[in-house]
Design a protein around this motif. Structure first.
Motif, mmCIF file in Angstrom:
data_model
loop_
_atom_site.group_PDB
_atom_site.id
_atom_site.type_symbol
_atom_site.label_atom_id
_atom_site.label_comp_id
_atom_site.label_asym_id
_atom_site.label_seq_id
_atom_site.Cartn_x
_atom_site.Cartn_y
_atom_site.Cartn_z
ATOM 1 N N GLU A 369 -41.848 49.294 -27.308
ATOM 2 C CA GLU A 369 -42.323 49.462 -28.705
ATOM 3 C C GLU A 369 -42.304 50.614 -29.288
ATOM 4 O O GLU A 369 -41.288 50.995 -30.245
ATOM 5 N N VAL A 372 -38.534 51.594 -29.608
ATOM 6 C CA VAL A 372 -37.828 50.637 -30.343
ATOM 7 C C VAL A 372 -38.497 50.735 -32.713
ATOM 8 O O VAL A 372 -37.336 51.160 -32.765
ATOM 9 N N ARG A 426 -35.268 45.229 -31.209
ATOM 10 C CA ARG A 426 -36.070 44.763 -29.846
ATOM 11 C C ARG A 426 -34.993 44.125 -29.364
ATOM 12 O O ARG A 426 -35.090 43.951 -27.990
#
Length: 491
Positions: A369, A372, A426
């Protein structure tokens, strides 16, 4: 004006004695059309127990016994995935857990084995507050109901795209709230959650329309409309489209699903990121390891409840009889037990935890993440102006706008644009996330806590410290027992 008699003077905290009943009215139709709202008499007379086994039971009026711990577990795990935005500020995960946990205590009270709305909710607070709480309890109860029917983790429709969805999902304005894949049938579920003081036909009809996604989901899927009403007592109306799937559900267990299905593992890790981030942000001295027995094969196959209550769990009791007070995580593993990392969430009565393998999976997902957000920061720096400094480029050349120069609407549009772009990134990095989560899961399963957190936490038995415990094979939740009755008058 006085409140009605049924609102009365009930002020018993919901959480004690930690068990209550929820009437659930389940109906099928095709095409999906909500059934009429049950009358108060029908709600009062619901008594049929929910059948054992996975999947959606036959139509009927059920009375489902559950616990405060099951609701807390559901409310922490459901909702939009915000891990992208708080991986750099993990202590905020603790506050988000509080924000999801405490509204339930604020506006729900217990009358015997019934859960009823408090008189403050029904007559005292503002309509906007009632609307917000209706959404919150609706999502919580939808998660709880679907878990009870064996679904497992869900994903918020604004956070990801279901497998098999056609192009255009992320550009559709009116989507269902949640989706998930049932491990026993491998069928995609689309779930819409509605909730209010007196949930009528209008919102439920709109919910059925939101579930009608047409060609966006060309694969077989189950539409589940979960309505939660609070008038007189908490109860649910669940409307399902079509007939039950032909044939018996597969015999694949949750364990086999996690070992074989990368998508299912990613869903589980994503649903538990708040817990992971909260644990990772706690002072190291506050981390403990506790012994949890492995679920018996027969109990796991019935899928009777989302979580096991450990005070009644024989495998856990037997394990703890053989684990010395000065034992570590290796001793628990030698007894073929689960060594759960646990931590007290500051400012709450909660202790949360997870297994080594899930911690490893969540840790790798947190790294993914961050990648991302790094890409969003690089490609759309204007989206990142107002994020904490820890996630901004030091050389960010975009001028910061003064607080008063951006309207609420503009701020909301900016946040929505950032969320949409992060979701697009994502999706493009999904293979990387699947691979990373599987690697973290495997390393965690074969390693130790020393390998994962450079620490060998000491053993704690929360049941001896005044906590009521619950667990799955990979998650742990405990509630401080004495805190449940702090408002009880001392005689």
């Amino acid at each position: 004006m006085q409140p009605p008699a049924w609102a009365g003077n009930v002020d018993t905290p919901l959480s004690a004695p930690d068990a209550f009943d929820v009437p659930v009215f389940l109906r099928r139709s095709s095409p999906l059309a909500p059934a009429p709202r049950p009358t108060p008499v029908m709600v009062a007379l619901a008594h049929q127990p929910l059948p054992q086994g996975a999947g959606i039971p036959a139509d009927g009026a059920y009375l489902v016994g559950t616990t405060w711990r099951a609701l807390l577990d559901a409310t922490i795990a459901v909702g939009r995935d915000i891990s992208s935005w708080i991986t750099a500020t993990p202590r905020l995960a603790r506050h988000e857990i509080k924000a999801r946990r405490y509204p339930l205590s604020a506006y729900l009270v217990r009358a015997g084995r019934e859960v009823v709305p408090s008189v403050v909710y029904t007559h005292g607070t503002e309509s906007s507050t009632r609307t917000a709480f209706g959404y919150h309890v609706g999502m919580t109860m939808a998660q709880w109901a679907c878990q009870t029917m064996g679904l497992g983790p869900t994903t918020h429709a604004e956070s990801a795209i279901p497998q098999g969805a056609a192009p255009g999902w992320d550009k559709t304005r009116s989507l269902p709230d949640l989706f998930g894949t049932h491990p026993a049938t491998s069928e995609l579920w689309l779930i819409e959650a509605k909730g209010s003081r007196r949930l009528g036909m209008g919102p439920r009809t709109k919910g059925a329309q939101q579930l009608d996604v047409g060609a966006l989901i060309p694969v077989a899927h189950q539409k589940v409309l979960c309505g939660t009403s609070l008038e007189r007592r908490l109860f649910m109306m669940i409307d399902v489209e079509g007939d039950p799937p032909a044939g018996d559900p597969s015999n694949t267990s949750d364990e086999e699903t996690l070992q074989q299905d990368d998508e299912a593992l990613l869903e589980l890790a994503r649903s538990r990121m708040l817990t992971y981030l909260a644990l990772s942000s706690l002072p190291r001295g506050g981390l403990r390891v506790t012994a949890v027995g492995r679920p018996e094969a027969e109990a796991a196959a019935t899928r009777r409840a989302p979580i096991r209550l450990l005070e009644n769990d024989e495998p856990t009791a037997e394990l703890r009889r053989h684990v010395a007070p000065d034992s570590g995580d290796a001793d628990i593993r030698q007894q073929h037990g689960l060594d759960m990392l646990t931590g007290r969430i500051p400012g709450t009565d909660l202790m949360l935890g997870m297994s080594r393998r899930l911690y490893g999976a969540c840790r790798e997902l947190a790294h993914a993440e961050r990648r991302v957000i790094a890409r969003v920061r690089e490609e759309r720096p204007m989206y990142m102006d107002e994020l904490p400094r820890a996630v901004q480029r030091p050389e960010n050349a975009v001028a910061r706008r003064l607080e008063g120069q951006m309207s609420d609407r503009a701020r909301e549009e900016r946040a929505a644009a950032a969320q949409e772009y992060a979701r697009r990134v994502r999706v493009e990095q999904r293979d990387d996330q699947l691979r990373s989560v599987r690697e973290g899961f495997t390393r965690g399963a074969s390693g130790s806590w020393m390998h994962l957190i450079d620490l060998a936490p000491r053993l704690a038995l929360p049941s001896e410290e005044g906590f009521l415990e619950a667990a799955t094979s990979d998650t742990y939740l405990a509630v401080e027992e004495e805190a449940l009755d702090l408002d009880t008058d001392v005689e």
